[in-house]
Design a protein around this motif. Structure first.
Motif, PDB file in Angstrom:
ATOM      1  N   SER A   1      -9.795  -5.039  -2.267  1.00 58.34           N
ATOM      2  CA  SER A   1      -9.855  -4.612  -0.875  1.00 58.34           C
ATOM      3  C   SER A   1     -11.098  -3.776  -0.598  1.00 58.34           C
ATOM      4  O   SER A   1     -11.651  -3.132  -1.496  1.00 58.34           O
ATOM      5  CB  SER A   1      -8.618  -3.783  -0.515  1.00 58.34           C
ATOM      6  OG  SER A   1      -7.450  -4.568  -0.546  1.00 58.34           O
TER       7      SER A   1
ATOM      8  N   GLU B   1      -4.976  -1.530  -1.830  1.00 58.39           N
ATOM      9  CA  GLU B   1      -4.495  -2.691  -2.574  1.00 58.39           C
ATOM     10  C   GLU B   1      -5.643  -3.351  -3.341  1.00 58.39           C
ATOM     11  O   GLU B   1      -6.819  -3.155  -3.022  1.00 58.39           O
ATOM     12  CB  GLU B   1      -3.849  -3.683  -1.606  1.00 58.39           C
ATOM     13  CG  GLU B   1      -2.576  -3.150  -0.974  1.00 58.39           C
ATOM     14  CD  GLU B   1      -1.814  -4.222  -0.220  1.00 58.39           C
ATOM     15  OE1 GLU B   1      -1.178  -5.074  -0.882  1.00 58.39           O
ATOM     16  OE2 GLU B   1      -1.873  -4.231   1.021  1.00 58.39           O
TER      17      GLU B   1
ATOM     18  N   CYS C   1      -9.129  -2.246   6.949  1.00 60.63           N
ATOM     19  CA  CYS C   1      -9.055  -2.696   5.558  1.00 60.63           C
ATOM     20  C   CYS C   1      -8.912  -4.206   5.518  1.00 60.63           C
ATOM     21  O   CYS C   1      -8.165  -4.789   6.320  1.00 60.63           O
ATOM     22  CB  CYS C   1      -7.858  -2.043   4.857  1.00 60.63           C
ATOM     23  SG  CYS C   1      -7.806  -2.313   3.068  1.00 60.63           S
ATOM     24  N   HIS C   2      -9.640  -4.850   4.606  1.00 63.57           N
ATOM     25  CA  HIS C   2      -9.470  -6.288   4.440  1.00 63.57           C
ATOM     26  C   HIS C   2      -9.533  -6.653   2.964  1.00 63.57           C
ATOM     27  O   HIS C   2     -10.185  -5.990   2.169  1.00 63.57           O
ATOM     28  CB  HIS C   2     -10.520  -7.080   5.238  1.00 63.57           C
ATOM     29  CG  HIS C   2     -11.881  -7.080   4.633  1.00 63.57           C
ATOM     30  ND1 HIS C   2     -12.826  -6.111   4.883  1.00 63.57           N
ATOM     31  CD2 HIS C   2     -12.484  -7.962   3.757  1.00 63.57           C
ATOM     32  CE1 HIS C   2     -13.936  -6.372   4.224  1.00 63.57           C
ATOM     33  NE2 HIS C   2     -13.758  -7.480   3.529  1.00 63.57           N
ATOM     34  N   ARG C   3      -8.810  -7.714   2.611  1.00 66.17           N
ATOM     35  CA  ARG C   3      -8.797  -8.237   1.244  1.00 66.17           C
ATOM     36  C   ARG C   3      -9.908  -9.260   1.116  1.00 66.17           C
ATOM     37  O   ARG C   3     -10.027 -10.171   1.930  1.00 66.17           O
ATOM     38  CB  ARG C   3      -7.453  -8.891   0.927  1.00 66.17           C
ATOM     39  CG  ARG C   3      -6.246  -7.973   0.971  1.00 66.17           C
ATOM     40  CD  ARG C   3      -6.136  -7.109  -0.248  1.00 66.17           C
ATOM     41  NE  ARG C   3      -5.809  -7.839  -1.449  1.00 66.17           N
ATOM     42  CZ  ARG C   3      -4.567  -8.062  -1.883  1.00 66.17           C
ATOM     43  NH1 ARG C   3      -3.541  -7.618  -1.188  1.00 66.17           N
ATOM     44  NH2 ARG C   3      -4.355  -8.728  -3.010  1.00 66.17           N
ATOM     45  N   TYR C   4     -10.721  -9.155   0.079  1.00 69.92           N
ATOM     46  CA  TYR C   4     -11.789 -10.120  -0.136  1.00 69.92           C
ATOM     47  C   TYR C   4     -11.405 -11.195  -1.160  1.00 69.92           C
ATOM     48  O   TYR C   4     -12.152 -12.158  -1.363  1.00 69.92           O
ATOM     49  CB  TYR C   4     -13.094  -9.435  -0.558  1.00 69.92           C
ATOM     50  CG  TYR C   4     -13.043  -8.677  -1.872  1.00 69.92           C
ATOM     51  CD1 TYR C   4     -13.155  -9.341  -3.087  1.00 69.92           C
ATOM     52  CD2 TYR C   4     -12.907  -7.297  -1.894  1.00 69.92           C
ATOM     53  CE1 TYR C   4     -13.116  -8.658  -4.291  1.00 69.92           C
ATOM     54  CE2 TYR C   4     -12.872  -6.595  -3.097  1.00 69.92           C
ATOM     55  CZ  TYR C   4     -12.979  -7.282  -4.286  1.00 69.92           C
ATOM     56  OH  TYR C   4     -12.939  -6.603  -5.479  1.00 69.92           O
TER      57      TYR C   4
ATOM     58  N   ASP D   1       0.821  -1.210   0.000  1.00 69.02           N
ATOM     59  CA  ASP D   1       0.000   0.000   0.000  1.00 69.02           C
ATOM     60  C   ASP D   1       0.853   1.256   0.000  1.00 69.02           C
ATOM     61  O   ASP D   1       0.348   2.355   0.240  1.00 69.02           O
ATOM     62  CB  ASP D   1      -0.959  -0.003   1.200  1.00 69.02           C
ATOM     63  CG  ASP D   1      -0.240   0.135   2.540  1.00 69.02           C
ATOM     64  OD1 ASP D   1       0.994   0.008   2.580  1.00 69.02           O
ATOM     65  OD2 ASP D   1      -0.930   0.360   3.553  1.00 69.02           O
TER      66      ASP D   1
ATOM     67  N   LYS E   1      -7.592 -12.886  -3.276  1.00 73.61           N
ATOM     68  CA  LYS E   1      -6.156 -12.783  -3.534  1.00 73.61           C
ATOM     69  C   LYS E   1      -5.788 -13.683  -4.710  1.00 73.61           C
ATOM     70  O   LYS E   1      -6.231 -14.838  -4.783  1.00 73.61           O
ATOM     71  CB  LYS E   1      -5.362 -13.179  -2.286  1.00 73.61           C
ATOM     72  CG  LYS E   1      -3.864 -12.910  -2.405  1.00 73.61           C
ATOM     73  CD  LYS E   1      -3.169 -13.026  -1.055  1.00 73.61           C
ATOM     74  CE  LYS E   1      -3.510 -11.853  -0.160  1.00 73.61           C
ATOM     75  NZ  LYS E   1      -2.697 -11.840   1.080  1.00 73.61           N
TER      76      LYS E   1
END
Length: 339
Positions: free
Chosen positions: A189, A186, A202-205, A175, A207
């Motif tokens: 996200s 990113e 913040c979270h990644r949904y 980031d 990858k």
């Protein structure tokens, strides 16, 4: 570039996205709009004129939830088609909101006054940039750092680690950005902003992972699979009832786009290229002109040289924020691309 901007002001200040919108309105035909959800929460758009009829912003009947969407979101599952801001809002109100169900390149923002939060989300590959920062003036986001600086009154300062990343990898890692205090959302996200405390989560949904596919060990099978994916993407994106142009430089990537459109029966109304000369045999512009002529497509060539390189380099660097390293754009400047 066109895109979404937002400001959540620290109490008791009033939000203001006007300076951010001004920083992104490079050309007179760009359209700027501001939405004032509360005195402290403003979201704005800078958009190119479009023939699309779906609104980019949709608000719930009670006025408590709004979805802003820019770019192009498409359903992953069949039947393929557009996902509008209205569809995202419907899913959100029903508790089924999931950006992972969408393909394409997009950035969205949900303002939920019931939950007292703002959420920013992007597509799985982070195609469109989202930069953000927080200080005593509040939280702000935009597609370019200069718009965030203007909103929060930040002074631009290079981040040594960001500069090293750019010079070694060609882009900033994670980031990081080129600037201190500015972060980048990113890919895949969702960034959640608490409107009362300005706390960020913040979270990644999703990858990207690379796994062996035994069905594609044979080169011809892999080539056929790649071809079908590229062809299907053009069938999905190109509306058979809408005219379109092709940036046909003559390079391999633009030739692939041109060929894919032709294979799906969607002939462009015009192709155009650029360069120093168009008549040097077997150069990219020469190939582009031959291709266009073969399929009966009008081809316009824009000639440029390096005479104005130094004059164009400074404004283009400011406009692109070094996000585009194509030396040709430095040579002829942003105005040719706009035209």
């Amino acid at each position: 570039m066109p895109g979404l901007v937002g400001h959540v002001a620290s109490p008791p200040a009033t939000a203001d996205v006007s300076r951010a919108l001004q920083k992104l309105a490079y050309f007179a035909r760009y359209i700027s709009t501001t939405f004032k959800h509360t005195p402290a929460v403003h979201v704005g758009h800078v958009l190119r004129p479009s023939r699309r009829t779906e609104p980019n912003t949709v608000v719930s009947p009670d006025g408590k939830v709004a979805v802003h969407l820019v770019g192009h979101a498409l359903r992953v599952s069949q039947p393929r088609g557009d996902i509008s801001a209205a569809r995202f809002l419907e899913d959100y109100l029903q508790g089924t909101f999931d950006p992972d169900s969408a393909d394409g390149g997009f950035v969205g923002c949900v303002v939920d006054l019931n939950e007292n939060c703002l959420q920013i989300f992007n597509d799985r590959l982070g195609t469109l940039p989202v930069l953000y920062a927080k200080n005593a003036r509040g939280f702000a986001f935009a597609p370019e750092a200069k718009a965030v600086f203007a909103t929060l009154g930040l002074q631009p300062r290079y981040a040594p680690s960001g500069v090293v990343s750019l010079l070694t990898a060609g882009y900033c890692l994670g980031d990081e950005t080129l600037f201190e205090e500015i972060r980048c959302l990113e890919p895949a996200s969702i960034l959640r902003v608490d409107l009362a405390t300005l706390e960020l989560k913040c979270h990644r949904y999703w990858k990207l992972t690379y796994e062996e596919n035994k069905d594609l060990k044979n080169r011809s099978d892999a080539s056929a699979a790649l071809y079908e994916v590229i062809k299907a993407s053009h069938e999905t994106v190109l509306d058979p009832d809408s005219a379109f142009d092709v940036l046909l430089s003559g390079g391999l990537d633009s030739r692939c786009m041109f060929a894919s459109a032709v294979r799906t029966g969607r002939i462009p109304k015009r192709a155009f290229g650029w360069g120093g000369q168009a008549d040097v045999p077997y150069t990219d512009p020469y190939i582009a002109a031959k291709l266009a002529a073969h399929f009966g497509v009008r081809y316009d060539f824009f000639r440029y040289d390096t005479d104005a390189f130094l004059e164009n380099a400074k404004p283009w660097s400011y406009t692109s924020e070094l996000a585009n390293d194509n030396i040709g754009w430095y040579a002829e400047g942003a105005s040719v691309l706009a035209n």
